[in-house]
Design an enzyme around this catalytic site. Structure first.
Site, PDB file in Angstrom:
ATOM      1  N   LEU A  39      74.273 -16.395  75.960  1.00 47.73           N
ATOM      2  CA  LEU A  39      75.288 -15.899  74.991  1.00 47.73           C
ATOM      3  C   LEU A  39      76.268 -14.917  76.054  1.00 47.73           C
ATOM      4  O   LEU A  39      75.592 -14.087  76.774  1.00 47.73           O
ATOM      5  CB  LEU A  39      74.789 -15.036  73.879  1.00 47.73           C
ATOM      6  CG  LEU A  39      74.562 -15.943  72.725  1.00 47.73           C
ATOM      7  CD1 LEU A  39      74.043 -14.689  71.625  1.00 47.73           C
ATOM      8  CD2 LEU A  39      75.508 -16.634  72.112  1.00 47.73           C
ATOM      9  N   GLY A  41      78.706 -15.688  78.052  1.00 44.37           N
ATOM     10  CA  GLY A  41      79.412 -16.619  78.966  1.00 44.37           C
ATOM     11  C   GLY A  41      79.948 -16.048  80.091  1.00 44.37           C
ATOM     12  O   GLY A  41      79.210 -15.446  80.843  1.00 44.37           O
ATOM     13  N   CYS A  43      82.467 -14.267  81.297  1.00 48.54           N
ATOM     14  CA  CYS A  43      82.859 -12.930  81.164  1.00 48.54           C
ATOM     15  C   CYS A  43      81.550 -11.857  81.277  1.00 48.54           C
ATOM     16  O   CYS A  43      81.533 -10.753  82.235  1.00 48.54           O
ATOM     17  CB  CYS A  43      83.600 -12.475  80.032  1.00 48.54           C
ATOM     18  SG  CYS A  43      83.959 -10.882  79.799  1.00 48.54           S
ATOM     19  N   GLY A 115      75.692 -29.040  74.073  1.00 52.96           N
ATOM     20  CA  GLY A 115      76.239 -29.875  73.044  1.00 52.96           C
ATOM     21  C   GLY A 115      77.456 -30.806  73.364  1.00 52.96           C
ATOM     22  O   GLY A 115      78.026 -30.790  74.356  1.00 52.96           O
ATOM     23  N   HIS A 437      99.610  16.759  79.347  1.00 53.79           N
ATOM     24  CA  HIS A 437      99.705  17.221  80.812  1.00 53.79           C
ATOM     25  C   HIS A 437      98.447  17.966  81.115  1.00 53.79           C
ATOM     26  O   HIS A 437      97.889  18.675  80.537  1.00 53.79           O
ATOM     27  CB  HIS A 437     100.961  18.185  81.065  1.00 53.79           C
ATOM     28  CG  HIS A 437     101.239  18.654  82.379  1.00 53.79           C
ATOM     29  ND1 HIS A 437     101.603  17.884  83.173  1.00 53.79           N
ATOM     30  CD2 HIS A 437     100.974  19.812  82.729  1.00 53.79           C
ATOM     31  CE1 HIS A 437     101.422  18.478  84.173  1.00 53.79           C
ATOM     32  NE2 HIS A 437     101.228  19.996  84.131  1.00 53.79           N
TER      33      HIS A 437
END
Ligand code: NAD
Length: 459
Positions: A39, A41, A43, A115, A437
């Protein structure tokens, strides 16, 4: 053959697939997620997360080298490639455990296996071995793979980004084929860790899809860092031995290094999974979808890198969520591609959203106004020792069309640009909103102020 029935069956557990699973489960649907590997993938395991961890190690090396310039005594004793690998593996393991826990907690059924899409008289299903997972809807989210050039095989010392991440050494020298996102990120990391790096890019600029001002700013910074970029380079062939590679260019020139990294794009992973047999229309391997991400087969949807467009994890997340909501009848808003932020996490970073000045001029002609603020004028940039630009493109008396940033840490600033582009804000709308800032966000603020006709620290 055993049939299992659920509301939604998802093929592929990467960014798009698991996001769809999480959202559909949240909406009360029964979900089956079929994944052949882990799970998360590409990335999580071989892409975004480990490369950014590598780039963080690289940044620390640079910081140590620069320590004396800010009055801190430190010397870089070396780079322990094994420990660098262990660091990024720890990060990935932690995120992976978190994801698995989340998926479990939402009651999603994860099926481990390869699959295959099947569509028959009863509708769509995903077959895994002798089991058939039938869904009222099926989502295809099978991701992408490293493309190469015809005749160029990834083997031995000719590697793709996955093999590059798996290296347990910092190469002494590398040739990077392709000056896009992957090429530039690896070139940056390896240079910081001590390698000699040459990038071969066929087009006229590094990150050629970016605004040319951003490409030029990156090229300048890379030149200063000792990274060689050969632009307009025509790759002809490569040969290799046990010790290294030799690349030959079309003009006959040759270069040698320890490795050749091939980073010429990623292709959609859509072959060999029954898509065409099931009647799914493909275009050059990508799945053809309508504006609601439905494929040519009713109740079969697609999301992520297999859908033509930007191949980015956050687009995958969004498309997965979109499909889950669409199936649930929530009529979600489709996200326009031009509002998706893009970041290259090199040193310096390149971040953008919307269109380049060139693309804006092609559409709006002379009505386009662009302003480029140099980070040299920004206090925070000076302190952290970075240089770069904040460029904003607008239509005169009209909305912001594009935001382009270069500099260390500017990726964190692109969300403001995204809001401006997506909400079609005019610089005059943003000008009254203060930027804290000292932050680098002020550089973007200065560009908005200048375009609103009231520059502060600029002419
Ligand atoms: P890319 O399309 O970004 O870049 C490929 C580069 O290779 C282009 O600049 C192209 O001109 C060049 N090229 C193609 N053929 C060539 C040749 N024969 N000789 C020399 N140069 C050649 O592809 P990528 O960098 O491989 O990345 C793949 C995908 O993964 C992209 O869609 C990218 O957005 C995604 N990705 C994103 C991130 C991120 O968001 N930070 C990180 C990694 C990958």
């Amino acid at each position: 053959m055993t049939d299992h029935v659920s509301d939604l069956v998802i093929l592929g557990g990467g960014s798009a697939g698991y996001a769809a699973a999480l959202r559909a489960a949240e909406l009360g649907r029964s979900v089956v997620l079929v994944e052949q590997d882990r799970l998360g993938g590409t990335c999580l395991h071989r892409g975004c997360i480990p490369t950014k961890a590598l780039l963080h190690s690289a940044e620390v090396a640079d910081q140590v080298r620069a320590a004396a310039s800010v009055g801190i005594g430190a010397t870089l004793e070396g780079v322990d490639a094994e420990a660098v690998a262990a660091f990024r593996e720890r990060i990935v393991a932690k995120k992976f455990a978190g994801l698995e826990g989340l998926v479990r907690a939402r009651g999603i059924t994860v099926v481990a296996g390869v699959g295959r899409l099947v569509v028959d008289a009863d509708g769509p299903a995903v077959a895994v071995g002798d089991d058939r997972y039938r869904g009222a809807d099926v989502l295809l989210a099978t991701g992408s793979y490293t493309r190469t050039l015809p005749g160029l095989e990834l083997a031995g010392r000719v590697i793709g980004s996955e093999q590059a991440l798996a290296l347990r050494e910092v190469p002494a020298s590398v040739i990077v084929l392709g000056g896009g996102v992957i090429g530039v990120e690896f070139a940056s990391a390896w240079r910081s860790l001590g390698a000699e790096v040459t990038i071969l890019e066929a087009l006229d600029h590094l990150v050629p899809v970016e605004d040319v001002a951003a490409s030029k700013a990156l090229e300048r910074a890379f030149r200063k860092r000792g990274i060689t970029a050969r632009l307009g380079a025509r790759f002809a062939s490569v040969s290799q031995t046990d010790a290294g590679v030799t690349v030959t260019l079309e003009d006959g020139g040759q270069l040698s290094a320890d490795y050749l990294l091939v980073a010429v794009g990623r292709g959609p992973a859509t072959a060999g999974m029954g898509f065409e047999e099931a009647g799914i229309a493909l275009d050059r391997g990508f799945v053809t979808v309508d504006a609601r991400l439905q494929t040519s087969v009713p109740h079969v949807w697609a999301a992520g890198d297999i859908v033509p467009g930007l191949q980015l994890a956050h687009r995958g997340f969004q498309q997965g969520i979109f499909v889950a909501e669409e199936i649930a009848g929530l009529n979600p808003v489709a996200v326009a591609e031009h509002t998706i932020p893009r970041i290259t996490y090199s040193h310096p970073e390149v971040a953008s959203v919307g269109v380049t000045e060139e693309a804006a001029r092609a559409e709006h002609g002379d009505a386009v106004v662009a302003y480029e603020y140099n980070l040299a004028g920004n206090g925070r940039s000076e302190i952290i020792g970075t240089s770069g630009i904040a460029k904003v493109v607008r239509v005169a008396d009209g909305p912001v069309l594009g935001v382009h940033l270069v500099g260390d840490r500017v990726g964190e600033l692109i969300t403001e640009g995204q809001l401006a582009v997506a909400w079609e804000a005019h610089p005059e709308d943003i000008a009254p909103l203060l930027h804290a800032h000292p932050t680098q966000s002020e550089a973007l603020g200065e560009a908005f102020l200048a375009l609103a006709g009231k520059p502060l620290h600029a002419l």
